[in-house]
Motif scaffolding. Structure first.
Motif, short mmCIF file in Angstrom:
data_model
loop_
_atom_site.label_atom_id
_atom_site.label_comp_id
_atom_site.label_asym_id
_atom_site.label_seq_id
_atom_site.Cartn_x
_atom_site.Cartn_y
_atom_site.Cartn_z
N GLU A 1 -114.67 -24.50 -35.13
CA GLU A 1 -113.97 -24.05 -36.39
C GLU A 1 -112.52 -23.56 -36.18
O GLU A 1 -111.75 -24.02 -37.08
CB GLU A 1 -114.75 -22.72 -36.61
N GLY B 1 -109.74 -25.67 -38.27
CA GLY B 1 -108.76 -24.81 -39.09
C GLY B 1 -107.38 -25.47 -39.03
O GLY B 1 -106.92 -25.60 -40.19
N ARG C 1 -120.70 -28.05 -37.72
CA ARG C 1 -120.02 -26.91 -37.89
C ARG C 1 -118.62 -27.57 -38.07
O ARG C 1 -118.14 -26.57 -39.14
CB ARG C 1 -120.13 -26.17 -36.48
N VAL D 1 -116.16 -26.83 -42.24
CA VAL D 1 -114.78 -26.40 -42.20
C VAL D 1 -113.95 -27.25 -43.28
O VAL D 1 -113.28 -26.72 -44.19
CB VAL D 1 -114.13 -26.14 -40.86
N LEU E 1 -118.43 -18.88 -33.47
CA LEU E 1 -117.09 -18.46 -33.89
C LEU E 1 -116.98 -16.78 -33.90
O LEU E 1 -115.79 -16.51 -33.60
CB LEU E 1 -116.98 -18.62 -35.72
#
Length: 343
Positions: free
Chosen positions: A136, A140, A166, A170, A337
């Motif tokens: 993540e 990002g 996962r 995002v 995370l």
């Protein structure tokens, strides 16, 4: 030459040629770099033939393959292609290491844009997963690069099903790049179904088994000393002897179909679905033409079944990479995370 159809890759709007061109071998890993002018002529030939999906990475060279692509894209070619490059593999003290920290992601993207001499990368892959930090965190930063217009679409390469899920949560992943061919079928169990469930395109690298499905054991006769294929377990003497059987059986079927073994092997990948784009690499125009010919080769369900029986689980001996690479090219999951936020 047959026209190369277009396919939608993923669900975000990217459209590419149904067959791409892997550019790695022009500059790195498969022997000495080839002359720039010859490779630029090959790239232009590919684009004119309708093969417009070009694949490179910052680690090819390192850096020289992106610079080559930058030269090839001058003079109006950029507008005709879908360009994919990658980040995330570095050399630290001579050892490969995967990196995905935000500062590195941004610096790598800026450097690739500069070498390619373009304003925006069409498809930007994380080449290998940094298992030291949550996926993540890397995603990002990639999401920010999309928002800033530096990249259009995000890809991921050699990742586990869980990591793909996962990452996709995002920001939508457009494509997963993975090794898929008649001699690399382990992805069919979990990765391919995950991509299809999430509407992610599939880009198959080494669809010709690094040349083995084109020329069999003869491949090993002319390799230079700095060709990484000399060190790949599947191509080592004891495994090669066993793996020759697979090539022999594909060759016999190709003779019946009146096509080359490489065309038959590529056609098998093409028949996996309209969400799959193989990216065979080559440095020769005649091989590129032959690869494009695979698009017009039709296989019946019976022929597909025959090929799959030939390429059954025990048909191939040896790992895809040497053991030290396999340790780096891990598809194991990244930390949660929550563990990162707690730091």
């Amino acid at each position: 030459m047959a026209t190369v159809k277009r396919i939608k890759l993923g669900s975000q709007g990217l459209e590419v040629s149904a067959q791409g061109l892997g550019c790695m071998g022009m500059s790195a890993f498969y022997g000495p770099p080839k002359p720039d002018q010859d490779m630029i002529a090959l790239i232009h030939h590919a684009v004119n033939a309708g093969v417009t999906f070009l694949d490179t990475s910052d680690i090819y060279g390192p850096h020289t393959n992106e610079i080559l692509l930058g030269k090839a894209l001058k003079g109006g070619t950029r507008e005709k292609v879908e360009l994919a490059t990658k980040f995330g593999v570095t050399f630290v003290d001579g050892k490969r290491e995967a990196r995905g920290d935000p500062a590195y992601v941004r610096a790598a993207c800026e450097a690739s844009l500069k070498r390619l001499d373009i304003d925006c990368i069409d498809l930007y892959y994380q080449h290998r997963i940094d298992t030291r930090l949550p996926i993540e965190v890397t995603m990002g930063e990639l999401k920010k690069l999309v928002e800033e217009g530096k990249i259009k679409y995000i890809g991921i390469s050699e990742a586990s099903a869980s990591t793909i899920r996962r990452a996709h949560a995002v920001h939508p992943i457009t494509a997963v790049q993975l090794e898929w061919s008649l001699w690399a079928r382990d992805v069919e169990e979990e990765i391919i179904p995950t991509c299809r469930e999430l509407g992610i395109g599939i880009v198959a690298y080494s669809p010709l088994g690094r040349g083995f499905l084109s020329s069999g054991s003869k491949l090993m006769e002319n390799l230079s000393n700095d060709d990484v294929r000399k060190f790949q377990p599947r191509l080592q003497a004891e495994n090669l002897e066993h793996n020759k059987i697979l090539f022999q059986r594909v060759s016999e079927m190709a003779a019946r179909k009146q096509c080359t073994t490489s065309q038959l092997a590529l056609a098998w990948v093409h028949h996996q679905g309209n969400d799959v784009c193989p990216i065979p690499g080559t440095t020769k125009i005649e091989n590129l033409n032959q690869n494009v010919g695979a698009l017009s080769l039709k296989l019946t369900p019976e022929e597909m079944a025959e090929l799959e029986a030939i390429a059954s689980a025990d048909a191939v001996k040896g790992d895809r990479y040497p053991s030290d690479h396999m340790a780096t090219w891990t598809t194991s999951d990244t930390p949660p995370l929550s563990s990162w936020k707690a730091k």
